[in-house]
Design a protein around this motif. Sequence first.
Motif, PDB file in Angstrom:
ATOM      1  N   GLY A 252       0.822  -1.196   0.000  1.00 16.10           N
ATOM      2  CA  GLY A 252       0.000   0.000   0.000  1.00 16.10           C
ATOM      3  C   GLY A 252       0.862   1.254   0.000  1.00 16.10           C
ATOM      4  N   VAL A 253       0.243   2.374  -0.331  1.00 16.03           N
ATOM      5  CA  VAL A 253       0.970   3.645  -0.460  1.00 16.03           C
ATOM      6  C   VAL A 253       0.311   4.727   0.389  1.00 16.03           C
ATOM      7  N   ASP A 254       1.122   5.443   1.150  1.00 16.73           N
ATOM      8  CA  ASP A 254       0.742   6.650   1.890  1.00 16.73           C
ATOM      9  C   ASP A 254      -0.097   6.388   3.136  1.00 16.73           C
ATOM     10  N   THR A 255      -1.058   5.484   3.084  1.00 15.71           N
ATOM     11  CA  THR A 255      -1.862   5.114   4.242  1.00 15.71           C
ATOM     12  C   THR A 255      -1.986   3.599   4.287  1.00 15.71           C
ATOM     13  N   SER A 258      -4.360  -2.055   3.479  1.00 10.33           N
ATOM     14  CA  SER A 258      -4.469  -3.517   3.497  1.00 10.33           C
ATOM     15  C   SER A 258      -5.906  -4.002   3.331  1.00 10.33           C
ATOM     16  N   ASP A 259      -6.884  -3.132   3.568  1.00 12.16           N
ATOM     17  CA  ASP A 259      -8.289  -3.546   3.389  1.00 12.16           C
ATOM     18  C   ASP A 259      -8.661  -3.743   1.920  1.00 12.16           C
ATOM     19  N   TYR A 260      -7.861  -3.213   1.001  1.00 11.03           N
ATOM     20  CA  TYR A 260      -8.231  -3.260  -0.419  1.00 11.03           C
ATOM     21  C   TYR A 260      -7.788  -4.533  -1.116  1.00 11.03           C
ATOM     22  N   SER A 261      -6.951  -5.309  -0.467  1.00 17.25           N
ATOM     23  CA  SER A 261      -6.555  -6.609  -1.022  1.00 17.25           C
ATOM     24  C   SER A 261      -5.832  -7.399   0.059  1.00 17.25           C
ATOM     25  N   ASN A 262      -6.121  -8.696   0.136  1.00 17.37           N
ATOM     26  CA  ASN A 262      -5.388  -9.516   1.111  1.00 17.37           C
ATOM     27  C   ASN A 262      -4.011  -9.911   0.595  1.00 17.37           C
ATOM     28  N   ARG A 263      -3.621  -9.368  -0.562  1.00 14.66           N
ATOM     29  CA  ARG A 263      -2.275  -9.605  -1.105  1.00 14.66           C
ATOM     30  C   ARG A 263      -1.362  -8.398  -0.869  1.00 14.66           C
ATOM     31  N   ILE A 264      -1.840  -7.431  -0.133  1.00 17.17           N
ATOM     32  CA  ILE A 264      -1.007  -6.296   0.291  1.00 17.17           C
ATOM     33  C   ILE A 264      -0.300  -6.702   1.574  1.00 17.17           C
ATOM     34  N   ILE A 265       1.026  -6.876   1.502  1.00 21.06           N
ATOM     35  CA  ILE A 265       1.760  -7.387   2.665  1.00 21.06           C
ATOM     36  C   ILE A 265       2.011  -6.297   3.711  1.00 21.06           C
ATOM     37  N   GLY A 266       1.920  -5.043   3.299  1.00 12.57           N
ATOM     38  CA  GLY A 266       2.153  -3.925   4.211  1.00 12.57           C
ATOM     39  C   GLY A 266       1.991  -2.620   3.452  1.00 12.57           C
TER      40      GLY A 266
END
Length: 339
Positions: A252-255, A258-266
């Motif tokens: 993710g970027v700036d904030t 992680s709620d937008y995809s379960n493949r966002i590790i951080g």
Amino acid sequence: MKKAKITLFLRISLAITLLWLVSACEKEPSVTTPEPTVRVLIASSGLGDLSYNDNILRGILQAQQEFHFQLEYVSPADNKEAEQIVRSWQAEGDDPRSYYTILAASEYEDLARKIMPETSADNYLMFDTKADNLTIPTFHFTGYGVSFLAGVAAYTQTKAEKAAYIGGQRHESFIEDCYAGFRDGYKHAGGKDVVELYLSNTQKGFAMPKRAYIMADSLYRLYPFIYAMAGNSNNGIYQYLRDYPAAGYTAGVDTDQSDYSNRIIGSMIKEVGRCVKDYIGAWLRGEELPMRKWYTLESGFMNFQIAGPYKQELESIVEENLQTAIDKEKEYEKTMPAN
């Protein structure tokens, strides 16, 4: 007798009324001091990006609740419109204690050079520029250190030789610093290289989620991780991973996104909202504002926040590399040419 008493009473009452009216007229009319006005030029990519621009507005609205001021904000279509807006604001009034003008994007640096006061003016604020020769207060977020940690986390998660990087705008200093940090962190953790791509040569690249989606479709066939620093365009990558969750991972970027995809590790956390809130508060209190300030990984305004499902595997490795990332960022900044 009763009639005489009533007449006397009426005369006394009339006299008192007249005296009150005369004294009221002699007093100066009360003057209500108008609230100060904060005027904000949002990036041309506009609100609704779920990251940088929305975070700025969130911080400003929090400041408004705490300090009370009038608020005007505009997202111009281009630099020509941006100049027209700022010049119209200046024509309405530019009292240093009544009006605070914020240029909330690095794309307005040329505008700042063109129409800002010749002498120092602390009722203006310029976002995210490395320039050291402007007459107004400026600040800059350094993206190298936090991206170094993202690179360490990405390699730890995938163990792949290569990853991909998508930047919103080529030759934008923060975006290219983030690429350098991610590449160095990925290699430091054991990776071989990071492929570098950009959505555009202009700021329009921060509002191209469909193009980012198409690029993700191609890149995930070759690389299991994409680190994208592209504002609203990042949503194209999140959408792709919601459609094809087995394709790979991203950040993710700036904030916290992680709620937008379960493949966002951080997520890279850039507390620009807290930053602008602090600046507005200092201006309203009449405090002296720094003419130039940098927010580094060490400042506490930047960090890489591991998403819940990945904390057990990744949080400790990120913490172990925090000081390394801080030291590497200091070394990197020394190599950058002064503006």
